[in-house]
Design a protein around this motif. Structure first.
Motif, PDB file in Angstrom:
ATOM      1  N   GLU A   7       0.833  -1.203   0.000  1.00  0.00           N
ATOM      2  CA  GLU A   7       0.000   0.000   0.000  1.00  0.00           C
ATOM      3  C   GLU A   7       0.870   1.255   0.000  1.00  0.00           C
ATOM      4  N   LEU A  14       2.605   6.778  -6.780  1.00  0.00           N
ATOM      5  CA  LEU A  14       1.664   7.816  -7.211  1.00  0.00           C
ATOM      6  C   LEU A  14       2.257   9.202  -6.979  1.00  0.00           C
ATOM      7  N   ASP A  18       2.819  11.887  -9.843  1.00  0.00           N
ATOM      8  CA  ASP A  18       1.938  13.055  -9.867  1.00  0.00           C
ATOM      9  C   ASP A  18       2.657  14.368  -9.613  1.00  0.00           C
ATOM     10  N   THR A  19       3.854  14.296  -8.990  1.00  0.00           N
ATOM     11  CA  THR A  19       4.512  15.542  -8.628  1.00  0.00           C
ATOM     12  C   THR A  19       4.852  16.354  -9.868  1.00  0.00           C
ATOM     13  N   PRO A  20       4.437  17.615  -9.896  1.00  0.00           N
ATOM     14  CA  PRO A  20       4.740  18.458 -11.053  1.00  0.00           C
ATOM     15  C   PRO A  20       6.247  18.553 -11.282  1.00  0.00           C
ATOM     16  N   LEU A 186      -9.525  26.300  11.557  1.00  0.00           N
ATOM     17  CA  LEU A 186      -8.238  25.997  12.200  1.00  0.00           C
ATOM     18  C   LEU A 186      -8.060  26.791  13.488  1.00  0.00           C
TER      19      LEU A 186
ATOM     20  N   VAL B 126       1.205  11.157   7.818  1.00  0.00           N
ATOM     21  CA  VAL B 126       0.548  11.068   6.505  1.00  0.00           C
ATOM     22  C   VAL B 126       1.545  10.693   5.409  1.00  0.00           C
ATOM     23  N   ARG B 127       2.691  10.159   5.827  1.00  0.00           N
ATOM     24  CA  ARG B 127       3.739   9.669   4.915  1.00  0.00           C
ATOM     25  C   ARG B 127       4.252  10.759   3.979  1.00  0.00           C
ATOM     26  N   LEU B 128       4.468  11.939   4.524  1.00  0.00           N
ATOM     27  CA  LEU B 128       5.062  13.009   3.715  1.00  0.00           C
ATOM     28  C   LEU B 128       6.327  13.541   4.383  1.00  0.00           C
ATOM     29  N   LEU B 139       3.107  20.002  -5.172  1.00  0.00           N
ATOM     30  CA  LEU B 139       2.584  18.713  -4.718  1.00  0.00           C
ATOM     31  C   LEU B 139       1.419  18.278  -5.591  1.00  0.00           C
ATOM     32  N   SER B 140       1.176  16.964  -5.639  1.00  0.00           N
ATOM     33  CA  SER B 140       0.028  16.456  -6.380  1.00  0.00           C
ATOM     34  C   SER B 140      -1.232  16.641  -5.549  1.00  0.00           C
ATOM     35  N   MET B 143      -1.336  14.446  -2.472  1.00  0.00           N
ATOM     36  CA  MET B 143      -0.381  14.892  -1.445  1.00  0.00           C
ATOM     37  C   MET B 143      -0.914  16.128  -0.726  1.00  0.00           C
ATOM     38  N   ARG B 146      -3.387  15.186   1.776  1.00  0.00           N
ATOM     39  CA  ARG B 146      -2.749  14.607   2.973  1.00  0.00           C
ATOM     40  C   ARG B 146      -2.170  15.704   3.857  1.00  0.00           C
ATOM     41  N   ARG B 151      -2.702  19.106   8.682  1.00  0.00           N
ATOM     42  CA  ARG B 151      -2.977  20.435   9.226  1.00  0.00           C
ATOM     43  C   ARG B 151      -4.217  20.412  10.115  1.00  0.00           C
ATOM     44  N   ALA B 152      -5.251  19.683   9.646  1.00  0.00           N
ATOM     45  CA  ALA B 152      -6.485  19.591  10.431  1.00  0.00           C
ATOM     46  C   ALA B 152      -6.199  18.920  11.771  1.00  0.00           C
ATOM     47  N   THR B 183      -5.906   7.303  -6.727  1.00  0.00           N
ATOM     48  CA  THR B 183      -5.488   8.098  -5.574  1.00  0.00           C
ATOM     49  C   THR B 183      -6.520   7.995  -4.463  1.00  0.00           C
ATOM     50  N   VAL B 186      -6.172   4.685  -2.681  1.00  0.00           N
ATOM     51  CA  VAL B 186      -4.994   4.648  -1.804  1.00  0.00           C
ATOM     52  C   VAL B 186      -5.247   5.493  -0.549  1.00  0.00           C
ATOM     53  N   LEU B 187      -5.839   6.666  -0.741  1.00  0.00           N
ATOM     54  CA  LEU B 187      -6.055   7.551   0.404  1.00  0.00           C
ATOM     55  C   LEU B 187      -7.097   6.996   1.375  1.00  0.00           C
ATOM     56  N   GLU B 190      -5.144   4.825   3.475  1.00  0.00           N
ATOM     57  CA  GLU B 190      -4.338   5.650   4.373  1.00  0.00           C
ATOM     58  C   GLU B 190      -5.160   6.174   5.546  1.00  0.00           C
ATOM     59  N   ARG B 193      -5.722   3.615   8.114  1.00  0.00           N
ATOM     60  CA  ARG B 193      -4.502   3.402   8.892  1.00  0.00           C
ATOM     61  C   ARG B 193      -4.335   4.518   9.935  1.00  0.00           C
TER      62      ARG B 193
END
Lengths: 289, 261
Positions: A7, A14, A18-20, A186, B126-128, B139-140, B143, B146, B151-152, B183, B186-187, B190, B193
C-alpha cells in the motif's frame, strides 16, 4: 504486514508520478541573456532611428537634438556631480511621499475592504480619485501651502494613496472565500484571521497596487516639480526639465526626460520587480513571459 | 457508585446532536436544511454520513465545526476543537507544506520548536516526511489533501501543544471526491490506517455508498430537504459487504426518487 508495505509503495509511486516537474531549462547565463537582450536591442533600434532622423535633418536642430548632444548633457551632469543632487532631491521626495502614502493607504484599504459602510461611502470616491490626474491639485496646493515641499507632498499623496488603497482592496476581494473559512476552522480569531490568512493571501494584489502607487507618486512628483519651481525648493529633475525649457535648450530637455524615465524604470526594476517575482514564484504563479 | 465514576470519561461522546434543526432564510423563501436530527458519535468511532446532494450533510458538518449555528436544538461537543478537512485541500499557497501544518499551532501561540516537532510528526503520519519544504503547487492533489489532513489534525491541539484528555474528532467533507480513482483508493486505505493509529473519532460526509461502506463502522443515511436521519447500518460487522452496499444503495435511491414528484 506485506499488504501495508505494498500500500505504501503504491502511494509513493503515485506521489512520484503526480509531482509536477520543474521544466525551466538552460543555464543561468542564457536565461538572463534571453531576458536582457531584447530590451537592449529595442533601445539600440530606437536610438538608431533617432540618429537617422536627426541626420536627415527633417526637423531643425533646436527641435530634435542629436543623440550625442543629449548624451553629452547627461555626461556633463555626471562629471560635474550635479546629477547626484538632481537625483537626491527628486528621489528622496518620491520615497518620502510614497512612504507617507503607504501609511495612509493601508488602513484606508483595510477599512474599505472590511467595512461595508466605508466601502459604500468612500469606495467610489477613492476609485474616482485614481482617475483624476493628481497634477490637477497643483494650483490648489500652491494656494494652500505656498511654493514649498508641503505643496509637492500633497500632490504626490493624492496621486499614490488611491492606487495603493485600491490595490489592497482588490487584493483582499480576490482572496478565495475558502481560505478564511479554513482559517476559522483551524481556530483563527478575527485578528488572527486578518494577520495570518487575509493579509498574506492579498499580498500579490497589494504588490500590484504598490507598483502602480510608485508610478503615480513618481509622475505626480515630476508634474509638481515642473510646475512649482522656486529657488527654495532646490533643483530636482522636474526643475532641471523646466530650466531646459526656459533656456530653449532642447538637448537639456531631452536629457531631463531620459533621466526621469531612467529613475522611474530603475526603481521598478530594482525594487518592485524582484519583490513581485519572489512573492509570485513562492506561490507557483510565475510572471507572464 | 465508584464504577460509574471510573467509566464516566469513557462514555462521553465527542459530539451529540439533540433535535438539531437548521433553516436558511426566513418567511416563504426559507429552506429547511436539517430537521430534528439526533445523532451521536462514540469516542473513536468512524461514522459515514451518506446522502444525495442537498441533504444538508455539509451544513451538519459546518454546525459541528462551529462555522455555522443551529436554528433549533443543540449540539453537545465534548471533543477538543474538531479537525476539519474540506473537499478542496485549500492549503495556503504562500506557506510550505510544513508551514501549513504549523499554521493552526502558530495561531494558538505554540512555541516554535514545539511547532516544528509537531508538524514533522504529523507529516510523518501522513507519509510526507521530508516533503515539508515543498510548496503546495509542487505537490500532487493527493499529497495536498494529505497535508490538509495533517494540518487539520494539528488544529486539535491547544496552546500547550497537546490535545488534553478530551476525545478528538475529525470532520471530513467529501475529502476524496475531487481525486482520481486510484489516488482515492490509496487515500481511503491511508485514512483507515491513520484512524487506527490515532484513535480519533471521524464523521465523514460522502455521497458514495461504496466509500461509506468501506470506511465506516456505521453508515447514516440522510434524507434531502429537509435533512433527517432515515436509517442507519452497522457495516463493520456485516458479513457480506456487497449485500449491505446494495441494501444502502436501494434505500438511497428511494430517498432520491421521492423528490421526483
Amino acid at each position: 504486514m506485506p499488504l501495508d508495505v505494498q500500500e505504501g509503495s503504491v502511494e509513493a509511486g503515485l506521489d512520484a508520478l503526480d509531482t509536477p516537474v520543474d521544466t525551466t531549462e538552460g543555464s543561468r547565463v542564457r536565461r538572463i541573456a534571453a531576458r536582457v537582450l531584447p530590451p537592449i536591442g529595442a533601445v539600440v533600434v530606437l536610438v538608431a532611428i533617432w540618429q537617422a532622423l536627426w541626420a536627415a535633418a527633417f526637423w531643425p536642430e533646436f527641435k530634435l537634438p542629436a543623440p550625442a548632444a543629449v548624451w553629452s548633457q547627461i555626461w556633463q551632469l555626471v562629471t560635474s556631480g550635479d546629477i547626484a543632487e538632481l537625483f537626491w532631491v527628486s528621489v528622496h521626495r518620491a520615497v518620502i511621499g510614497f512612504a507617507i502614502s503607504l501609511l495612509i493607504a493601508v488602513p484606508l484599504g483595510l477599512a474599505i475592504a472590511n467595512l461595508t459602510v466605508v466601502r459604500r461611502g468612500i469606495g467610489p470616491l477613492v476609485s474616482g480619485l485614481q482617475s483624476l490626474p493628481s497634477v490637477a491639485w497643483v494650483p490648489a496646493a500652491i494656494l494652500w501651502f505656498g511654493l514649498n515641499d508641503r505643496a509637492i507632498y500633497w500632490v504626490v499623496l493624492l496621486g499614490a494613496v488611491p492606487s495603493i488603497a485600491n490595490g489592497l482592496v482588490s487584493g483582499l476581494d480576490q482572496v478565495p472565500p475558502i481560505l478564511p473559512r479554513v482559517g476559522k476552522a483551524l481556530g483563527a480569531g478575527r485578528f488572527g484571521g486578518i494577520r495570518y490568512i487575509l493579509l498574506p493571501a492579498a499580498l500579490p494584489g497589494f504588490l500590484g497596487g504598490l507598483k502602480q502607487g510608485w508610478a503615480f507618486s513618481w509622475r505626480s512628483l515630476m508634474a509638481a516639480e515642473l510646475i512649482a519651481t522656486s529657488p527654495e525648493l532646490g533643483e530636482g529633475l522636474g526643475q532641471y526639465l523646466h530650466n531646459g525649457m526656459s533656456l530653449s535648450d532642447i538637448s537639456m530637455v531631452f536629457a531631463g526626460i531620459v533621466l526621469i524615465f531612467v529613475v522611474g524604470v530603475g526603481i521598478e526594476l530594482l525594487v518592485f520587480r524582484p519583490l513581485e517575482n519572489t512573492v509570485l514564484k513562492a506561490r507557483g504563479l510565475g510572471p507572464a513571459r | 457508585m465508584t464504577a460509574t465514576i471510573d467509566t464516566l470519561p469513557d462514555v462521553l461522546s465527542p459530539v451529540r446532536f439533540h433535535q438539531v434543526g437548521k433553516t436558511f432564510g426566513t418567511g416563504r423563501k426559507s429552506v429547511v436544511a436539517l430537521d430534528g436530527v439526533d445523532l451521536e458519535v462514540e469516542p473513536g468511532e468512524f461514522v459515514c454520513l451518506l446522502g444525495a446532494s442537498g441533504c444538508g450533510k455539509t451544513t451538519l458538518l459546518n454546525l459541528v465545526a462551529g462555522l455555522d449555528h443551529p436554528t433549533a436544538g443543540r449540539i453537545e461537543l465534548n471533543s477538543s476543537r474538531p479537525a476539519v478537512v474540506f473537499q478542496e485541500a485549500a492549503l495556503m499557497p504562500w506557506l510550505t507544506a510544513a508551514g501549513n501544518v504549523e499554521l493552526p499551532l502558530r495561531m494558538a501561540g505554540v512555541p516554535k520548536a514545539q511547532r516544528r516537532a509537531k508538524a514533522a510528526e504529523l507529516l510523518e503520519l501522513v507519509r510526507l516526511a521530508g516533503l515539508g519544504d515543498k510548496r503546495p503547487h509542487e505537490l500532487s492533489g493527493g499529497m495536498r489533501q494529505r497535508v490538509a489532513l495533517a494540518r487539520a489534525l494539528a488544529s486539535t491541539t491547544d496552546s500547550t501543544g497537546d490535545a488534553g484528555d478530551k476525545p478528538s474528532l475529525l470532520l471530513m467533507d467529501e475529502p476524496f471526491s475531487a481525486l482520481d480513482a486510484i489516488t482515492r483508493d490509496v487515500l481511503q486505505g491511508e485514512l483507515l490506517r491513520i484512524w487506527r493509529a490515532t484513535g480519533t473519532a471521524i464523521l465523514f460526509v460522502t455521497h458514495d455508498v461504496r466509500e461509506a461502506v468501506r470506511l465506516g463502522q456505521r453508515v447514516v443515511l440522510l434524507s434531502s430537504r429537509p435533512g433527517r436521519v432515515v436509517q442507519q447500518w452497522d457495516v463493520e460487522d456485516a458479513p457480506d459487504a456487497a449485500a449491505v452496499t446494495d441494501e444502502i444503495n436501494t434505500a438511497l435511491r428511494k430517498v432520491i426518487s421521492s423528490h421526483a414528484a
